[in-house]
Design a protein around this motif. Structure first.
Motif, PDB file in Angstrom:
ATOM      1  N   ASP A 291      -8.772  -1.199   8.732  1.00  0.00           N
ATOM      2  CA  ASP A 291      -8.355  -2.427   8.037  1.00  0.00           C
ATOM      3  C   ASP A 291      -8.707  -2.369   6.558  1.00  0.00           C
ATOM      4  O   ASP A 291      -7.921  -2.808   5.702  1.00  0.00           O
ATOM      5  CB  ASP A 291      -8.988  -3.659   8.682  1.00  0.00           C
ATOM      6  N   VAL A 292      -9.893  -1.828   6.248  1.00  0.00           N
ATOM      7  CA  VAL A 292     -10.297  -1.706   4.848  1.00  0.00           C
ATOM      8  C   VAL A 292      -9.350  -0.759   4.113  1.00  0.00           C
ATOM      9  O   VAL A 292      -8.912  -1.043   2.992  1.00  0.00           O
ATOM     10  CB  VAL A 292     -11.763  -1.223   4.728  1.00  0.00           C
TER      11      VAL A 292
ATOM     12  N   ASP B 292      -6.235  -0.112   4.902  1.00  0.00           N
ATOM     13  CA  ASP B 292      -4.950  -0.805   4.767  1.00  0.00           C
ATOM     14  C   ASP B 292      -4.983  -1.810   3.619  1.00  0.00           C
ATOM     15  O   ASP B 292      -4.065  -1.863   2.791  1.00  0.00           O
ATOM     16  CB  ASP B 292      -4.572  -1.515   6.067  1.00  0.00           C
ATOM     17  N   SER B 293      -6.042  -2.601   3.570  1.00  0.00           N
ATOM     18  CA  SER B 293      -6.136  -3.606   2.500  1.00  0.00           C
ATOM     19  C   SER B 293      -6.325  -2.933   1.147  1.00  0.00           C
ATOM     20  O   SER B 293      -5.824  -3.420   0.132  1.00  0.00           O
ATOM     21  CB  SER B 293      -7.249  -4.605   2.780  1.00  0.00           C
ATOM     22  N   ARG B 294      -7.012  -1.784   1.121  1.00  0.00           N
ATOM     23  CA  ARG B 294      -7.187  -1.070  -0.145  1.00  0.00           C
ATOM     24  C   ARG B 294      -5.833  -0.563  -0.656  1.00  0.00           C
ATOM     25  O   ARG B 294      -5.546  -0.650  -1.843  1.00  0.00           O
ATOM     26  CB  ARG B 294      -8.167   0.093   0.024  1.00  0.00           C
TER      27      ARG B 294
ATOM     28  N   GLU C 297      -2.967  -1.927  -0.084  1.00  0.00           N
ATOM     29  CA  GLU C 297      -2.247  -3.111  -0.565  1.00  0.00           C
ATOM     30  C   GLU C 297      -2.758  -3.549  -1.936  1.00  0.00           C
ATOM     31  O   GLU C 297      -1.969  -3.873  -2.823  1.00  0.00           O
ATOM     32  CB  GLU C 297      -2.386  -4.265   0.436  1.00  0.00           C
ATOM     33  N   ILE C 298      -4.053  -3.568  -2.088  1.00  0.00           N
ATOM     34  CA  ILE C 298      -4.641  -4.033  -3.350  1.00  0.00           C
ATOM     35  C   ILE C 298      -4.328  -3.068  -4.482  1.00  0.00           C
ATOM     36  O   ILE C 298      -4.049  -3.481  -5.609  1.00  0.00           O
ATOM     37  CB  ILE C 298      -6.167  -4.233  -3.189  1.00  0.00           C
TER      38      ILE C 298
ATOM     39  N   MET D 196     -15.037  -3.038  -2.536  1.00  0.00           N
ATOM     40  CA  MET D 196     -14.359  -2.502  -1.363  1.00  0.00           C
ATOM     41  C   MET D 196     -14.973  -1.148  -0.967  1.00  0.00           C
ATOM     42  O   MET D 196     -15.181  -0.868   0.215  1.00  0.00           O
ATOM     43  CB  MET D 196     -12.870  -2.342  -1.641  1.00  0.00           C
TER      44      MET D 196
END
Length: 141
Positions: free
Chosen positions: A38-39, A41-43, A45-46, A59
C-alpha cells in the motif's frame, strides 16, 4: 494404552497451540506485506504529482519502519516454525507409541479369543464324547 493415548492427546494440544501461534504470526506477516505494498502504491500516486521532500521523507521513514517490522516478523515466524516442527515430531512419536501399544493389545486380544474358542471347542467335543459314551452305555444295559 491410556497413558499413551493421554500422551498423544497432550502432544496434539501442544501441536495445535504451536500451529495457531504460527498462523497468527503468518497473518501478521501478510498484513505487514500488504501495508508495504500500500505504501508503494501510494508513493507511486504521490510521485506523479508535485510533492514536498518532507512528504517523501515521511513516507520513506514509514516504509523503513514497516520493513524493520517485517524483518522482526520473519524472525518470529522462523522461531515459530522451529517450534511447530518440534511439536509435530513429538506428536508423531506419541502417535507411533500409541499405535504400537494398540497393535500389541489387538494381538493379545486375538490370541485370547483364539484360546477361548479352542477351549470352547474342546469342551463341546468333550460333551459330545461323553454323550456318545453315555448313549453307548444305555444300549448295553
Amino acid at each position: 494404552m491410556t497413558v499413551r493415548a493421554s500422551e498423544e492427546r497432550r502432544a496434539l494440544e501442544a501441536f495445535s497451540l504451536a500451529q495457531a501461534q504460527f498462523e497468527k504470526i503468518a497473518a501478521w506477516h501478510r498484513e505487514i506485506q500488504k501495508q508495504i505494498e500500500d505504501v508503494f502504491d501510494s508513493r507511486r500516486e504521490i510521485l506523479r504529482k508535485a510533492v514536498s521532500s518532507q512528504e517523501v521523507q515521511i513516507m520513506q521513514q514509514g516504509l523503513r519502519a514497516l520493513q524493520e517490522t517485517l524483518q522482526r516478523c520473519r524472525l518470529e515466524m522462523q522461531k515459530a516454525q522451529v517450534i511447530l516442527t518440534e511439536k509435530s515430531r513429538v506428536l508423531l512419536e506419541a502417535r507411533q507409541k500409541r499405535e504400537v501399544i494398540e497393535k500389541l493389545r489387538e494381538k493379545q486380544l486375538a490370541s485370547y479369543l483364539d484360546r477361548v474358542a479352542k477351549a470352547e471347542q474342546k469342551t463341546a467335543d468333550d460333551f459330545a464324547t461323553l454323550k456318545s459314551i453315555g448313549n453307548l452305555a444305555l444300549k448295553w444295559r
